[in-house]
Every structure is written in structure tokens, then in C-alpha cells.
Motif scaffolding. Structure first.
Motif, PDB file in Angstrom:
ATOM      1  N   ALA A  77       0.851  -1.218  -0.117  1.00 15.78           N
ATOM      2  CA  ALA A  77      -0.089  -0.155   0.020  1.00 15.78           C
ATOM      3  C   ALA A  77       0.768   1.173   0.099  1.00 15.78           C
ATOM      4  O   ALA A  77       0.248   2.428   0.028  1.00 15.78           O
ATOM      5  CB  ALA A  77      -0.900  -0.067   1.083  1.00 15.78           C
ATOM      6  N   GLY A  78       2.147   1.222  -0.004  1.00 18.06           N
ATOM      7  CA  GLY A  78       3.060   2.326   0.090  1.00 18.06           C
ATOM      8  C   GLY A  78       3.504   2.517   1.351  1.00 18.06           C
ATOM      9  O   GLY A  78       3.075   2.120   2.105  1.00 18.06           O
ATOM     10  N   ALA A 134      -5.581   3.741   1.215  1.00 18.48           N
ATOM     11  CA  ALA A 134      -4.635   3.533   0.093  1.00 18.48           C
ATOM     12  C   ALA A 134      -4.949   2.487  -0.944  1.00 18.48           C
ATOM     13  O   ALA A 134      -4.864   2.494  -1.993  1.00 18.48           O
ATOM     14  CB  ALA A 134      -3.295   3.214   0.594  1.00 18.48           C
ATOM     15  N   HIS A 135      -5.488   1.360  -0.248  1.00 15.67           N
ATOM     16  CA  HIS A 135      -5.989   0.392  -1.253  1.00 15.67           C
ATOM     17  C   HIS A 135      -7.251   0.660  -1.893  1.00 15.67           C
ATOM     18  O   HIS A 135      -7.310   0.516  -3.103  1.00 15.67           O
ATOM     19  CB  HIS A 135      -6.328  -1.024  -0.196  1.00 15.67           C
ATOM     20  N   TYR A 136      -7.937   1.459  -1.425  1.00 15.39           N
ATOM     21  CA  TYR A 136      -9.368   1.784  -1.926  1.00 15.39           C
ATOM     22  C   TYR A 136      -8.987   2.695  -3.092  1.00 15.39           C
ATOM     23  O   TYR A 136      -9.628   2.420  -4.112  1.00 15.39           O
ATOM     24  CB  TYR A 136     -10.087   2.521  -0.867  1.00 15.39           C
ATOM     25  N   ARG A 137      -8.228   3.794  -2.912  1.00  5.96           N
ATOM     26  CA  ARG A 137      -7.952   4.568  -4.183  1.00  5.96           C
ATOM     27  C   ARG A 137      -7.104   4.126  -5.124  1.00  5.96           C
ATOM     28  O   ARG A 137      -7.152   4.672  -6.120  1.00  5.96           O
ATOM     29  CB  ARG A 137      -7.044   5.894  -3.559  1.00  5.96           C
ATOM     30  N   GLU A 138      -6.615   2.911  -5.092  1.00  6.96           N
ATOM     31  CA  GLU A 138      -5.892   2.375  -5.741  1.00  6.96           C
ATOM     32  C   GLU A 138      -6.997   0.934  -6.572  1.00  6.96           C
ATOM     33  O   GLU A 138      -6.429   0.288  -7.523  1.00  6.96           O
ATOM     34  CB  GLU A 138      -4.611   1.480  -5.519  1.00  6.96           C
ATOM     35  N   GLY A 139      -8.179   0.954  -6.246  1.00  9.54           N
ATOM     36  CA  GLY A 139      -8.931   0.203  -6.932  1.00  9.54           C
ATOM     37  C   GLY A 139      -9.088  -0.975  -6.341  1.00  9.54           C
ATOM     38  O   GLY A 139      -9.728  -1.894  -6.792  1.00  9.54           O
ATOM     39  N   ARG A 140      -8.417  -1.290  -5.237  1.00 14.57           N
ATOM     40  CA  ARG A 140      -8.383  -2.657  -4.621  1.00 14.57           C
ATOM     41  C   ARG A 140      -9.576  -2.571  -3.532  1.00 14.57           C
ATOM     42  O   ARG A 140      -9.235  -2.429  -2.217  1.00 14.57           O
ATOM     43  CB  ARG A 140      -7.203  -2.876  -4.117  1.00 14.57           C
TER      44      ARG A 140
END
Length: 221
Positions: A77-78, A134-140
Motif C-alpha cells: 500500500a506504499g 490507500a488500497h481503496y484509491r488504487e481500486g483494490r
């Protein structure tokens, strides 16, 4: 998002994810703004409200069936954003009522209270929520929901409910004109424990002294 979605017998998973992410993002933004200290008189009431609303999202996550992420191992997630500044800002803003006592698990017999800090609680909650975001914004989406649900059950749900109880107690002390107990050695840096009950730490903060900063008025003495 329409309220009808909340009562749909078969809600769309994407709609649920959007609702949860909106509530979480709203909390992150609002609490970050409170930490700036621009409106110190409203800090405690705002935090009381924001934590209450966040726990609604947590309750929905906890009541939902287990989310299963798409991947076996969690994707990177960075780097985690630094929350030290936020923690320090809240420590200054809430001093001298930052420290409180809490029992972590009410189902463990004869549990001893431990010292906690609202500022630490808020920083920890924000860290957990940002990780899922962070996951949500990457589409996960499934990964984000899994993380928010898992961390709600294992960490931030307990932390948020403890901080909420502390803030509610603080507001009650002011509204009911009930002074907080005198400091009696409660310290988050101490590992000492014993049979004596830990006193709430707030120094000798009288209702008259904290009513102003809280934007509240105490009753007649």
C-alpha cells in the motif's frame, strides 16, 4: 448515496464500499482539521461527534460477513504517512485531559485499568484508516474492506470506543458540574500495576476551568 440503499435487502457491494469509504474519509479530513487547532473551543465536541459517526461505519463493518481479499497476500500500500505531527498537535490541544484510564478487554476477569492517551488513540486510528484508504484509491476495493473490517475488530474499533468513552466522560463532568479527580500517578510511560484503582489523570481540572475550552457551561456550584 441514497438512504434507500441502507435498507435494500440485497445492497450492491460497491454501494456499501462507497458508503464506508465516504464515512472514513470524512473522519480523516475532519480530525485532521481539528488537529490544526484553529477552533480549540470546539475540539472536544467535534471529536465526540466524529468518533461517534466513525463507530457507525465500524459497526456496519463488524456486522457484515467476512470480507475476503482478491489476493492471497496483501499488495504493497506504499509508505505509511507520518502521524507524529498530528499526535503532538492533539497532545497539546487536549492537555491536561489527554490521559485517561481504560480496561482493554471487559471479558478478561479482574482486568487492571491502563493509562491511555486520546492523542495516541487518534493517531493510531488515522493510521489504520489511511492504510485501507490507500488500497481503496488504487481500486483494490475488497482489500480495503477486508483491512478496515479486520483492523476494526483487532485495533481501531476498540481504540475509538475507548477514546469516545473518555470524551463522553469529559463532557459529562462539565455538564454535570463534577470536577475531575486529582492526578494520582497515572502515566502512559509507567508499567507499574497494582491492586489500587488508577485515578483519572487530568490534574485538578475544575469544571469551571475546562468548560470554556470545551465550549460548554457548567451548572451553578
Amino acid at each position: 448515496m441514497s438512504d434507500a440503499t441502507l435498507h435494500d435487502a440485497h445492497p450492491d457491494p460497491d454501494d456499501f464500499a462507497v458508503q464506508i469509504s465516504d464515512q472514513i474519509e470524512s473522519f480523516i479530513v475532519a480530525v485532521t482539521e481539528v488537529a490544526k487547532g484553529d477552533e480549540p473551543d470546539s475540539a472536544v465536541p467535534f471529536l465526540l461527534l466524529e468518533l461517534s459517526q466513525l463507530l457507525l461505519a465500524g459497526g456496519r463493518l463488524g456486522a457484515h460477513e467476512d470480507f475476503v481479499p482478491d489476493e492471497r497476500y496483501e499488495p504493497d500500500a506504499g509508505p505509511e504517512p507520518d502521524v507524529d505531527e498530528l499526535r503532538e498537535r492533539f497532545a497539546q490541544l487536549l492537555e491536561p485531559v489527554d490521559i485517561y484510564s481504560e480496561v482493554f478487554d471487559p471479558y478478561v476477569p479482574r482486568s487492571q485499568p491502563v493509562a491511555c492517551r486520546i492523542s495516541d488513540d487518534l493517531a493510531g486510528i488515522i493510521t489504520d484508516l489511511r492504510h485501507g484508504m490507500a488500497h481503496y484509491r488504487e481500486g483494490r476495493i475488497s482489500e480495503a474492506l477486508w483491512w478496515w473490517q479486520f483492523s476494526y475488530l483487532s485495533n481501531w474499533g476498540t481504540t475509538a470506543s475507548a477514546a469516545l468513552r473518555a470524551l463522553q466522560s469529559l463532557v459529562a463532568h462539565v455538564r454535570l458540574d463534577s470536577p475531575l479527580d486529582e492526578l494520582n500517578g497515572l502515566d502512559t510511560d509507567s508499567n507499574a500495576s497494582g491492586d489500587e484503582e488508577l485515578a483519572e489523570e487530568a490534574g485538578r481540572v475544575m469544571a469551571a476551568e475546562i468548560a470554556g475550552p470545551l465550549g460548554l457551561r457548567s451548572g451553578p456550584s
